[in-house]
Design a protein around this motif. Structure first.
Motif, PDB file in Angstrom:
ATOM      1  N   SER A 107       0.862  -1.187   0.000  1.00  0.00           N
ATOM      2  CA  SER A 107       0.000   0.000   0.000  1.00  0.00           C
ATOM      3  C   SER A 107       0.898   1.237   0.000  1.00  0.00           C
ATOM      4  O   SER A 107       1.081   1.884   1.031  1.00  0.00           O
ATOM      5  N   PRO A 108       1.486   1.580  -1.164  1.00  0.00           N
ATOM      6  CA  PRO A 108       2.530   2.606  -1.213  1.00  0.00           C
ATOM      7  C   PRO A 108       2.055   4.052  -1.274  1.00  0.00           C
ATOM      8  O   PRO A 108       2.865   4.960  -1.228  1.00  0.00           O
ATOM      9  N   VAL A 109       0.740   4.300  -1.349  1.00  0.00           N
ATOM     10  CA  VAL A 109       0.241   5.659  -1.520  1.00  0.00           C
ATOM     11  C   VAL A 109      -0.538   6.094  -0.290  1.00  0.00           C
ATOM     12  O   VAL A 109      -1.373   5.350   0.228  1.00  0.00           O
ATOM     13  N   LEU A 110      -0.266   7.313   0.147  1.00  0.00           N
ATOM     14  CA  LEU A 110      -0.940   7.875   1.309  1.00  0.00           C
ATOM     15  C   LEU A 110      -1.140   9.354   1.057  1.00  0.00           C
ATOM     16  O   LEU A 110      -0.199  10.049   0.657  1.00  0.00           O
ATOM     17  N   ASN A 111      -2.345   9.862   1.254  1.00  0.00           N
ATOM     18  CA  ASN A 111      -2.599  11.289   1.132  1.00  0.00           C
ATOM     19  C   ASN A 111      -2.350  11.924   2.499  1.00  0.00           C
ATOM     20  O   ASN A 111      -3.090  11.668   3.450  1.00  0.00           O
ATOM     21  N   LEU A 112      -1.304  12.740   2.594  1.00  0.00           N
ATOM     22  CA  LEU A 112      -0.937  13.337   3.878  1.00  0.00           C
ATOM     23  C   LEU A 112      -2.038  14.232   4.430  1.00  0.00           C
ATOM     24  O   LEU A 112      -2.255  14.266   5.638  1.00  0.00           O
ATOM     25  N   ARG A 113      -2.731  14.950   3.569  1.00  0.00           N
ATOM     26  CA  ARG A 113      -3.820  15.830   4.045  1.00  0.00           C
ATOM     27  C   ARG A 113      -4.884  15.034   4.796  1.00  0.00           C
ATOM     28  O   ARG A 113      -5.486  15.531   5.746  1.00  0.00           O
ATOM     29  N   ASP A 114      -5.115  13.798   4.370  1.00  0.00           N
ATOM     30  CA  ASP A 114      -6.104  12.961   5.054  1.00  0.00           C
ATOM     31  C   ASP A 114      -5.635  12.546   6.443  1.00  0.00           C
ATOM     32  O   ASP A 114      -6.444  12.093   7.258  1.00  0.00           O
ATOM     33  N   ARG A 115      -4.361  12.657   6.718  1.00  0.00           N
ATOM     34  CA  ARG A 115      -3.788  12.229   7.998  1.00  0.00           C
ATOM     35  C   ARG A 115      -3.537  13.385   8.968  1.00  0.00           C
ATOM     36  O   ARG A 115      -3.108  13.144  10.099  1.00  0.00           O
ATOM     37  N   LEU A 116      -3.772  14.629   8.513  1.00  0.00           N
ATOM     38  CA  LEU A 116      -3.555  15.769   9.404  1.00  0.00           C
ATOM     39  C   LEU A 116      -4.597  15.749  10.509  1.00  0.00           C
ATOM     40  O   LEU A 116      -5.791  15.647  10.263  1.00  0.00           O
ATOM     41  N   GLU A 117      -4.110  15.844  11.734  1.00  0.00           N
ATOM     42  CA  GLU A 117      -4.978  15.799  12.913  1.00  0.00           C
ATOM     43  C   GLU A 117      -4.278  16.580  14.016  1.00  0.00           C
ATOM     44  O   GLU A 117      -3.215  16.163  14.495  1.00  0.00           O
ATOM     45  N   TYR A 118      -4.846  17.713  14.382  1.00  0.00           N
ATOM     46  CA  TYR A 118      -4.194  18.572  15.372  1.00  0.00           C
ATOM     47  C   TYR A 118      -4.729  18.295  16.771  1.00  0.00           C
ATOM     48  O   TYR A 118      -5.943  18.238  16.977  1.00  0.00           O
ATOM     49  N   PRO A 119      -3.825  18.160  17.719  1.00  0.00           N
ATOM     50  CA  PRO A 119      -4.257  18.007  19.111  1.00  0.00           C
ATOM     51  C   PRO A 119      -4.710  19.361  19.653  1.00  0.00           C
ATOM     52  O   PRO A 119      -4.413  20.404  19.070  1.00  0.00           O
ATOM     53  N   GLU A 120      -5.434  19.354  20.752  1.00  0.00           N
ATOM     54  CA  GLU A 120      -5.827  20.620  21.390  1.00  0.00           C
ATOM     55  C   GLU A 120      -4.595  21.355  21.898  1.00  0.00           C
ATOM     56  O   GLU A 120      -4.560  22.584  21.914  1.00  0.00           O
ATOM     57  N   ALA A 121      -3.597  20.620  22.325  1.00  0.00           N
ATOM     58  CA  ALA A 121      -2.338  21.194  22.799  1.00  0.00           C
ATOM     59  C   ALA A 121      -1.241  20.179  22.534  1.00  0.00           C
ATOM     60  O   ALA A 121      -1.484  18.975  22.492  1.00  0.00           O
ATOM     61  N   GLY A 122      -0.028  20.684  22.285  1.00  0.00           N
ATOM     62  CA  GLY A 122       1.109  19.785  22.148  1.00  0.00           C
ATOM     63  C   GLY A 122       1.303  19.251  20.740  1.00  0.00           C
ATOM     64  O   GLY A 122       0.955  19.893  19.761  1.00  0.00           O
ATOM     65  N   VAL A 123       1.861  18.034  20.684  1.00  0.00           N
ATOM     66  CA  VAL A 123       2.307  17.436  19.425  1.00  0.00           C
ATOM     67  C   VAL A 123       1.644  16.080  19.216  1.00  0.00           C
ATOM     68  O   VAL A 123       1.559  15.277  20.148  1.00  0.00           O
ATOM     69  N   LEU A 124       1.212  15.841  17.980  1.00  0.00           N
ATOM     70  CA  LEU A 124       0.753  14.523  17.586  1.00  0.00           C
ATOM     71  C   LEU A 124       1.637  14.082  16.431  1.00  0.00           C
ATOM     72  O   LEU A 124       1.765  14.795  15.438  1.00  0.00           O
ATOM     73  N   SER A 125       2.302  12.937  16.567  1.00  0.00           N
ATOM     74  CA  SER A 125       3.179  12.456  15.500  1.00  0.00           C
ATOM     75  C   SER A 125       2.771  11.049  15.093  1.00  0.00           C
ATOM     76  O   SER A 125       2.299  10.261  15.917  1.00  0.00           O
ATOM     77  N   LYS A 126       2.942  10.782  13.786  1.00  0.00           N
ATOM     78  CA  LYS A 126       2.604   9.471  13.229  1.00  0.00           C
ATOM     79  C   LYS A 126       3.744   9.021  12.342  1.00  0.00           C
ATOM     80  O   LYS A 126       4.097   9.710  11.380  1.00  0.00           O
ATOM     81  N   VAL A 127       4.350   7.887  12.658  1.00  0.00           N
ATOM     82  CA  VAL A 127       5.393   7.326  11.810  1.00  0.00           C
ATOM     83  C   VAL A 127       4.714   6.737  10.576  1.00  0.00           C
ATOM     84  O   VAL A 127       3.851   5.868  10.697  1.00  0.00           O
ATOM     85  N   LEU A 128       5.100   7.236   9.401  1.00  0.00           N
ATOM     86  CA  LEU A 128       4.513   6.761   8.151  1.00  0.00           C
ATOM     87  C   LEU A 128       5.236   5.521   7.637  1.00  0.00           C
ATOM     88  O   LEU A 128       4.625   4.600   7.121  1.00  0.00           O
ATOM     89  N   PHE A 129       6.566   5.547   7.779  1.00  0.00           N
ATOM     90  CA  PHE A 129       7.374   4.417   7.322  1.00  0.00           C
ATOM     91  C   PHE A 129       8.747   4.529   7.968  1.00  0.00           C
ATOM     92  O   PHE A 129       9.272   5.628   8.152  1.00  0.00           O
TER      93      PHE A 129
END
Length: 111
Positions: free
Chosen positions: A10-32
């Motif tokens: 599954s080599p394709v990912l739309n980054l805009r679909d994965r944007l998710e802002y926390p109320e405060a601080g940092v949210l990180s997602k390892v893509l690969f």
């Protein structure tokens, strides 16, 4: 254990679909990640600060949306959509999000 969000199957990912802002601080997602590199999507809430630190690997920051300031080796670098910043291994850096800020961080093996 980290589950990669992209893979050979599954080599394709739309980054805009994965944007998710926390109320405060940092949210990180390892893509690969593998032994040579790691791609991580960072979403920082407005006003979030990451204090000065270093990384043992070369890195790039690619800003997707929002604004902020990266302090790299004591110099202020504006972060705006489309900005691409290279950071050599062990370069001191810090970050502040002026608005909700999303960027792709790539860590690569040093040569």
């Amino acid at each position: 254990m980290t589950t990669d969000l992209v893979s050979a199957q599954s080599p394709v990912l739309n980054l805009r679909d994965r944007l998710e802002y926390p109320e405060a601080g940092v949210l990180s997602k390892v893509l690969f990640q593998d032994s040579a590199c790691q791609y991580t999507l960072f979403c920082l809430a407005q006003g979030t600060e990451i204090s000065e630190h270093t990384a043992t690997r070369n890195a790039t920051v690619q800003v997707l949306e929002g604004t902020g300031t990266l302090t790299l080796k004591g110099e202020a670098v504006p972060l705006t959509p489309g900005a691409f910043v290279f950071m050599e291994a062990n370069a001191p850096h810090a970050l502040q999000a002026s608005s909700n800020l999303a960027f792709l961080l790539t860590l690569s093996a040093t040569v």
